[in-house]
Design an enzyme around this catalytic site. Structure first.
Site, mmCIF file in Angstrom:
data_model
loop_
_atom_site.group_PDB
_atom_site.id
_atom_site.type_symbol
_atom_site.label_atom_id
_atom_site.label_comp_id
_atom_site.label_asym_id
_atom_site.label_seq_id
_atom_site.Cartn_x
_atom_site.Cartn_y
_atom_site.Cartn_z
ATOM 1 N N GLU A 435 89.280 35.385 -64.346
ATOM 2 C CA GLU A 435 90.365 34.434 -64.625
ATOM 3 C C GLU A 435 90.869 34.598 -66.059
ATOM 4 O OE1 GLU A 435 87.741 33.775 -62.807
ATOM 5 O OE2 GLU A 435 88.727 33.336 -60.895
ATOM 6 N N HIS A 503 85.586 23.736 -55.187
ATOM 7 C CA HIS A 503 86.932 23.990 -54.652
ATOM 8 C C HIS A 503 87.823 22.757 -54.676
ATOM 9 C CE1 HIS A 503 84.149 26.908 -52.828
ATOM 10 N NE2 HIS A 503 85.143 27.742 -53.074
#
Ligand SMILES: Cc1ncc(C[n+]2csc(CCOP(=O)(O)OP(=O)(O)O)c2C)c(N)n1
Length: 699
Positions: A435, A503
């Site tokens: 990321e 998530h």
């Protein structure tokens, strides 16, 4: 290799060093360090001093060889000689450490954290204080150079390279490894230029890489040319720098040059080097490249007399610069709050940054229309997002969409399904699983004039990118509007049927709290189209939060509002008008609030904020002044959630209008639980919201 790249590569067979100019710059850099160390730091006219003595000779040589029309350079706090070599003026360099106006950050940033906007010639990307933060943006620049040459057909970008300049300890950072992975897998034109002075402050190189030699350890790395040099032999160092750049410029892929340098004083002005023995310090001094350079150039290339004159001249130049810089104004304190975001001048025109984004290159996106022209049946939010991306990719060649699984698979949420097929692998592509790499690369791309649209697969996985996200957000402010990196970070998150700590996080407040990010959190397909388009045509970095529960939620479906539809940021929507109580909410909670309001016998007004940065204070205040009661509902945790900000504003601005305390209905201060049973027990439910409405209405 293209003809232009071949021509440029051949130009570089021999080092093109202008020795007189190089020596002049090196001596000026030395004199500047000496002045700061001996006078300005003790006098507290300079508050942070990072000497480059010992690093200076090879840096200046590197700078002379960055001759591409669009070379991009990522630097760190010890890069000042390189900056001087690339064209930073002596006055501006000194004005930066002395915090005077007209300097590279107007006194906002440490005076050795440089940048150099350039529409032609080597551009220096805004440096950061964080070690290793320079690497991944450089990768984005390199990829953009290739993109601009091959996709946009701009031949001026052919043969341009990107250089990442760092110390030996920086080769242990996440940023370094992330950048190395991307550069080598994509064979990008990047030179990793590592100056090894044997220390990261006091920690020796063998704590950063086994055996202390990053070049040796990378010998087996595929697609990477490794070179080594020693600055105490400046002429052969010049040859190696030249060779390394030649490889990269010729399109042969990335290279890493490890160059050994001595650090001739403490890490910074405050560092007394007690961790080095007198013998170690003496050995470092003996490796000073400057006397070696003199030996190599005098008298064959520069006469003794000319060298002495240069030395004297450099000290005089620096002394004169000091006089001029002391006459410069101190930074204007009234301007300190300017340029966290893109601003407009009094005449309404945008006060455009000098580098980064499309506006800086004079490309003005169509304004769009706030009037929805409903087309066809209702579509889900996922389709709405995909369709908007597709249209903006079609009308703007500078838009690029990327992230983990975004390419062939079309994204794990399917938001980019079919886009790679239509627009090709240069414009819609997969990335390595980093990321930091995704966001850092986006920063470099934005600086090189593209509109990157990176996807973070799930909101929680923005964590490894936080340094790049924060540095991107503060960029405009810390460079006093010289640079900005507009982009749209798409980020699905929140619960979906079940939850879990990985998530389902929302934590949108983190981005509202970060400097420089606009934050959108749409609740339905129509707003998703309008907000996404506004962001894609905007001039600021934006977090676009895609709520997982709404992507295919029936309530969130709306007809497609048209290819020009935009929703301006900072404009709340009245979902349901009412007179007795105001509910302020956003994202997936809007549906629940609407239902609770409909089920209650109270005339509750439901406001969907749609964006949190900026948020529509006026709409909230107007409503609360009318209803005199307010419930704030959000999915994020209670403590320091965005509701706390709204409540604080109401407490100050509407204190005398309130007939009841401000109520918040939120998740308690725990992560999102996995079991639907547990999730339902903590998420704000229609029943909990209803109870809050009734309780508050009865006060
Ligand atoms: C992410 C981060 N961690 C820690 C620091 C504090 N720090 C500043 S410089 C430095 C050492 C870096 O050494 P190196 O990369 O070898 O460069 P050098 O200073 O030797 O030129 C450290 C630990 C920082 N600036 N950033």
């Amino acid at each position: 290799m293209t003809a232009i790249a071949m021509e440029r590569a051949s130009e570089h067979r021999q080092p093109q060093v202008d020795w007189l100019r190089a020596v002049h710059t090196i001596l000026v850099s030395r004199a500047l360090d000496e002045l700061e160390e001996a006078q300005l730091l003790p006098a507290r006219k300079v508050l942070y001093q990072f000497t480059a003595r010992g690093h200076d000779v090879s840096q200046v040589l590197l700078g002379q060889m960055l001759t591409g029309a669009h070379d991009g350079v990522g630097v760190y706090y010890r890069s000042r000689p390189l900056m001087l070599s690339l064209g930073l003026t002596l006055d501006d360099a000194l004005a930066s450490t002395m915090m005077r106006s007209g300097s590279v950050s107007e006194g906002r940033d440490i005076g050795v954290v440089f940048n150099l906007p350039r529409s032609e010639g080597a551009c220096v990307l805004p440096a950061c204080g964080g070690v290793g933060a320079q690497y991944t943006p450089v990768i984005g620049w390199a990829q953009s150079a290739r993109y601009r040459a091959s996709v946009l057909g701009d031949s001026r970008w052919e043969g341009s390279v990107a250089v990442a300049h760092g110390g030996d300890a920086s080769a242990a950072t996440n940023g370094f490894w992330s950048a190395l992975t991307i550069a080598t897998t994509q064979r990008l034109p990047v030179l990793f230029y590592i100056e090894d002075n044997g220390y990261g402050i006091s920690v020796k190189s063998d704590f950063q890489t086994p055996g202390g030699n990053i070049a040796a350890n990378l010998a087996a790395f595929r697609n990477l040319r490794i070179l080594e040099a020693d600055s105490s032999d400046p002429r052969s160092a010049a040859q190696m720098i030249h060779q390394a750049l030649g490889v990269v410029r010729a399109g042969e892929g990335p290279a890493l040059l490890r160059i050994i340098v001595p650090r001739l004083s403490g890490h910074s002005g405050q560092d007394t080097q007690t961790y080095k023995s007198p013998e170690e310090i003496a050995a470092e001094r003996a490796r000073d490249p400057l006397p070696k350079l003199r030996q190599q150039l005098v008298p064959g290339i520069i006469t003794e007399q000319a060298w002495n004159l240069l030395e004297k001249g450099a000290r005089e130049e620096v002394a004169q610069a000091l006089v001029r810089v002391e006459q410069r104004a101190t930074p204007d304190t009234t301007q300190t709050t300017r340029f966290a975001f893109s601003e407009r001048s009094a005449d309404g025109s945008v006060d455009v940054q000098r580098q980064g984004g499309l506006l800086a290159e004079g490309i003005q996106a169509a304004v769009g229309s706030e009037r929805a022209i409903a087309e066809g049946p209702r579509i889900n939010m996922l389709t709405a997002i995909r369709r908007t991306l597709e249209h903006e990719l079609a009308v703007n060649q500078r838009v690029v969409v990327f992230g983990e699984d975004v390419g062939r698979k079309g994204g794990v949420h399917a938001a980019t399904l079919g886009l790679q097929e239509r627009f090709g692998t240069s414009r819609v592509f997969d990335t390595s699983l980093s990321e930091e790499g995704i966001i850092g690369r986006a920063v470099g791309m934005a600086l090189a004039g593209l509109m990157p649209v990176p996807e973070i697969q799930f909101r929680k996985y923005a964590d490894p990118a936080m340094e790049q996200l924060n540095d991107c957000g503060t960029m405009r402010w810390r460079t006093a509007n010289r640079f900005a990196a507009p982009m749209v970070v798409r980020m699905p998150g929140g619960f979906f049927k079940c939850g879990d700590p990985w998530h389902s996080q929302s934590n949108e407040v983190q981005f509202a709290h970060a400097i420089g990010w606009r934050v959108a959190m749409p609740s339905n397909a129509e707003d998703a189209v309008g907000l996404l388009r506004s962001a894609l045509r905007g001039n600021d970095p934006t977090i676009f939060f895609e709520h997982r529960a709404m992507l295919d939620g029936a309530w969130a479906r709306r007809p497609y509002p048209g290819d020009e539809f935009v929703v301006p940021f900072g404009k709340a929507r009245i979902v349901r008008p009412g007179t007795e109580l105001t509910i302020v909410t956003w994202g997936a909670m809007v549906e629940r609030c609407e239902q609770a309001a409909a089920e209650s016998s109270v005339e509750a007004e439901v406001l969907d904020l749609r964006t949190l940065m900026p948020w529509d204070r006026e709409a909230v205040l107007t409503s609360v002044r009318k209803t005199r009661r307010c419930v704030i509902v959000h999915e994020d945790n209670l403590t320091a959630g965005f509701g706390a900000e709204i409540a604080a504003v109401l407490a100050k601005e509407a204190f005398f209008d309130l007939d009841a305390p401000i109520e918040r209905v939120t998740m308690p201060d725990v992560p999102s639980p996995h079991s639907p049973l547990l999730l339902d027990a903590v998420l704000p439910s229609v029943a909990r919201i209803l109870r809050a409405i009734r309780d508050l209405a009865s006060i």
